[in-house]
Design a protein around this motif. Sequence first.
Motif, PDB file in Angstrom:
ATOM      1  N   UNK A   1     -30.989 -40.029  -4.059  1.00 32.86           N
ATOM      2  CA  UNK A   1     -30.622 -38.615  -4.269  1.00 32.86           C
ATOM      3  C   UNK A   1     -31.704 -38.472  -5.745  1.00 32.86           C
ATOM      4  N   UNK A   2     -31.777 -36.991  -6.180  1.00 33.33           N
ATOM      5  CA  UNK A   2     -32.131 -36.699  -7.439  1.00 33.33           C
ATOM      6  C   UNK A   2     -31.744 -37.631  -8.581  1.00 33.33           C
ATOM      7  N   UNK A   3     -30.525 -37.994  -8.368  1.00 30.93           N
ATOM      8  CA  UNK A   3     -29.722 -39.025  -9.489  1.00 30.93           C
ATOM      9  C   UNK A   3     -30.695 -40.296  -9.568  1.00 30.93           C
ATOM     10  N   UNK A   4     -31.368 -40.570  -8.372  1.00 33.68           N
ATOM     11  CA  UNK A   4     -31.984 -42.170  -8.412  1.00 33.68           C
ATOM     12  C   UNK A   4     -33.492 -41.890  -8.551  1.00 33.68           C
ATOM     13  N   UNK A   5     -33.935 -41.180  -7.692  1.00 36.24           N
ATOM     14  CA  UNK A   5     -35.663 -41.005  -7.693  1.00 36.24           C
ATOM     15  C   UNK A   5     -35.973 -39.358  -7.615  1.00 36.24           C
ATOM     16  N   UNK A   6     -36.898 -39.043  -8.411  1.00 34.75           N
ATOM     17  CA  UNK A   6     -37.364 -37.724  -8.675  1.00 34.75           C
ATOM     18  C   UNK A   6     -38.755 -37.791  -8.574  1.00 34.75           C
ATOM     19  N   UNK A   7     -39.408 -36.770  -8.069  1.00 35.66           N
ATOM     20  CA  UNK A   7     -41.112 -36.706  -7.519  1.00 35.66           C
ATOM     21  C   UNK A   7     -41.445 -35.499  -7.916  1.00 35.66           C
ATOM     22  N   UNK A   8     -42.539 -35.445  -8.640  1.00 35.42           N
ATOM     23  CA  UNK A   8     -43.340 -34.233  -8.967  1.00 35.42           C
ATOM     24  C   UNK A   8     -44.413 -34.439  -8.092  1.00 35.42           C
ATOM     25  N   UNK A   9     -44.691 -33.649  -7.141  1.00 33.91           N
ATOM     26  CA  UNK A   9     -45.712 -33.740  -6.167  1.00 33.91           C
ATOM     27  C   UNK A   9     -47.032 -32.463  -6.652  1.00 33.91           C
ATOM     28  N   UNK A  10     -48.276 -32.724  -6.085  1.00 27.80           N
ATOM     29  CA  UNK A  10     -49.352 -32.048  -6.617  1.00 27.80           C
ATOM     30  C   UNK A  10     -48.888 -30.542  -6.212  1.00 27.80           C
ATOM     31  N   UNK A  11     -48.341 -30.389  -5.096  1.00 27.65           N
ATOM     32  CA  UNK A  11     -48.176 -29.029  -4.609  1.00 27.65           C
ATOM     33  C   UNK A  11     -47.092 -28.460  -5.405  1.00 27.65           C
ATOM     34  N   UNK A  12     -45.931 -29.084  -5.963  1.00 26.86           N
ATOM     35  CA  UNK A  12     -45.163 -28.620  -6.904  1.00 26.86           C
ATOM     36  C   UNK A  12     -43.965 -28.274  -6.318  1.00 26.86           C
ATOM     37  N   UNK A  13     -43.938 -27.708  -5.003  1.00 24.43           N
ATOM     38  CA  UNK A  13     -42.868 -27.388  -4.152  1.00 24.43           C
ATOM     39  C   UNK A  13     -41.619 -26.741  -4.917  1.00 24.43           C
ATOM     40  N   UNK A  14     -41.946 -25.560  -5.905  1.00 22.79           N
ATOM     41  CA  UNK A  14     -40.925 -24.838  -6.397  1.00 22.79           C
ATOM     42  C   UNK A  14     -40.675 -23.990  -5.076  1.00 22.79           C
ATOM     43  N   UNK A  15     -39.329 -23.183  -5.322  1.00 30.76           N
ATOM     44  CA  UNK A  15     -38.784 -22.327  -4.588  1.00 30.76           C
ATOM     45  C   UNK A  15     -39.055 -20.959  -5.145  1.00 30.76           C
ATOM     46  N   UNK A  16     -39.810 -20.197  -4.185  1.00 31.29           N
ATOM     47  CA  UNK A  16     -40.312 -18.623  -4.606  1.00 31.29           C
ATOM     48  C   UNK A  16     -39.250 -17.937  -5.081  1.00 31.29           C
ATOM     49  N   UNK A  17     -37.771 -17.959  -4.122  1.00 30.17           N
ATOM     50  CA  UNK A  17     -37.028 -17.111  -4.214  1.00 30.17           C
ATOM     51  C   UNK A  17     -35.915 -17.612  -5.444  1.00 30.17           C
ATOM     52  N   UNK A  18     -36.311 -18.515  -5.971  1.00 30.76           N
ATOM     53  CA  UNK A  18     -35.637 -18.970  -7.248  1.00 30.76           C
ATOM     54  C   UNK A  18     -36.132 -18.742  -8.661  1.00 30.76           C
ATOM     55  N   UNK A  19     -35.457 -18.346  -9.713  1.00 29.80           N
ATOM     56  CA  UNK A  19     -36.152 -18.246 -10.877  1.00 29.80           C
ATOM     57  C   UNK A  19     -36.475 -19.782 -11.350  1.00 29.80           C
ATOM     58  N   UNK A  20     -37.193 -19.530 -12.496  1.00 27.66           N
ATOM     59  CA  UNK A  20     -37.598 -20.958 -12.941  1.00 27.66           C
ATOM     60  C   UNK A  20     -36.592 -21.825 -13.622  1.00 27.66           C
ATOM     61  N   UNK A  21     -35.486 -21.035 -14.120  1.00 23.79           N
ATOM     62  CA  UNK A  21     -34.121 -21.702 -14.410  1.00 23.79           C
ATOM     63  C   UNK A  21     -33.523 -22.297 -13.284  1.00 23.79           C
ATOM     64  N   UNK A  22     -33.304 -21.549 -12.325  1.00 23.50           N
ATOM     65  CA  UNK A  22     -32.811 -22.011 -10.968  1.00 23.50           C
ATOM     66  C   UNK A  22     -33.584 -23.121 -10.184  1.00 23.50           C
ATOM     67  N   UNK A  23     -34.729 -23.137 -10.428  1.00 22.51           N
ATOM     68  CA  UNK A  23     -35.714 -24.124  -9.861  1.00 22.51           C
ATOM     69  C   UNK A  23     -35.217 -25.742 -10.528  1.00 22.51           C
ATOM     70  N   UNK A  24     -35.149 -25.311 -11.781  1.00 27.58           N
ATOM     71  CA  UNK A  24     -34.895 -26.684 -12.726  1.00 27.58           C
ATOM     72  C   UNK A  24     -33.454 -27.193 -12.654  1.00 27.58           C
ATOM     73  N   UNK A  25     -32.463 -26.152 -12.236  1.00 30.39           N
ATOM     74  CA  UNK A  25     -31.204 -26.504 -11.978  1.00 30.39           C
ATOM     75  C   UNK A  25     -30.724 -27.155 -10.656  1.00 30.39           C
ATOM     76  N   UNK A  26     -31.853 -26.925  -9.677  1.00 27.09           N
ATOM     77  CA  UNK A  26     -31.632 -27.286  -8.180  1.00 27.09           C
ATOM     78  C   UNK A  26     -31.209 -28.551  -7.986  1.00 27.09           C
ATOM     79  N   UNK A  27     -31.657 -29.600  -8.581  1.00 26.47           N
ATOM     80  CA  UNK A  27     -30.963 -31.051  -8.289  1.00 26.47           C
ATOM     81  C   UNK A  27     -29.571 -30.967  -8.637  1.00 26.47           C
ATOM     82  N   UNK A  28     -28.983 -30.275  -9.562  1.00 27.02           N
ATOM     83  CA  UNK A  28     -27.622 -30.473  -9.969  1.00 27.02           C
ATOM     84  C   UNK A  28     -26.815 -29.747  -8.669  1.00 27.02           C
ATOM     85  N   UNK A  29     -27.411 -28.709  -8.456  1.00 27.66           N
ATOM     86  CA  UNK A  29     -26.874 -27.756  -7.221  1.00 27.66           C
ATOM     87  C   UNK A  29     -26.736 -28.462  -5.983  1.00 27.66           C
TER      88      UNK A  29
END
Length: 224
Positions: A79-107
Motif C-alpha cells: 500500500x502507500x504505507x510501504x511504497x510510493x511512486x511519483x510517475x512522470x505523468x503525475x496521475x493527479x485526480x482532476x476532480x480533487x483539489x491539491x489538498x485532497x490529492x495529497x491526502x488521497x493515500x490516507x483516505x
Amino acid sequence: MTVVVENLTKRFRRGAETVTALDDVTLVLNPGELTVAAGPSGSGKTTLLSIIAGFETADAGAVRFESPLPVGADPLAMTWRDLAFVPQALALLDELTVRENVEMPALLDPSALRGEPAEELLERFEIGHLADRYPSMTSGGEQQRTAVARALRLHPPLLLGDEPTGHQDRGRIDLVLGILRGHAYAGNVVLISSHDEAVISMADRVVTLADGRLVSDKRTGVSR
C-alpha cells in the motif's frame, strides 16, 4: 527496508525488432541515501523503477524487499504505507483539489496512523496557498510538487520517482531534493531517475544506465 535487484532483464517488441530495456541489472538499494538512476533517454531508467514498483514484470531476475517487509514481499500487495511512486505523468485526480490529492493515500488506507499532515507537506513544498485549487488551475511545477507531496503523505519506507524534478526551476529542484534527501536520511529508500546534472550533483549515490546495462555505481560523498 532494503531493496535487492537481482539480474533484471526486460525486453520489448517494437515491430519486428526486439529492444532490450534492461540487461542483467543487479544492485542493492539501502535506506539512508538519496540514489539517482542516471542515463540518457532510453537507457532503462523508467523500466527499472516500474519493475521495482511492480508495474511491470521482468523477463528474468527478481526484486526482493527485506525488513521491515517480509522477505519476498509482493509489490502488488503493498500500500502507500510501504511504497510510493511519483510517475512522470503525475496521475493527479482532476476532480480533487491539491489538498485532497495529497491526502488521497490516507483516505485509501484509513488504518494508516503515521505520516505527515497534508497541510504541513503543502507548506514545505511551497504550495500551501494552492490547497483549494484544482490541479488544472496550477502550473506544471506546482502539480509535480503536489505529486511528490502525495507520495510522502504516509512516510513510505520506499519512494520511487521518475524524473520528479523535471518541471522545476533550479531553486525548486533544490527544495524538492532537500525534502527527498531528508526522507532518505530518516531511514528510508529513495530512488529517483534523472538526466539533469543539477539533480545528479545532489545525489548521495548515482547508478548510471546505458542501453539497459548498469555501467557505473558510485557514492558521491555529498555531505549531509
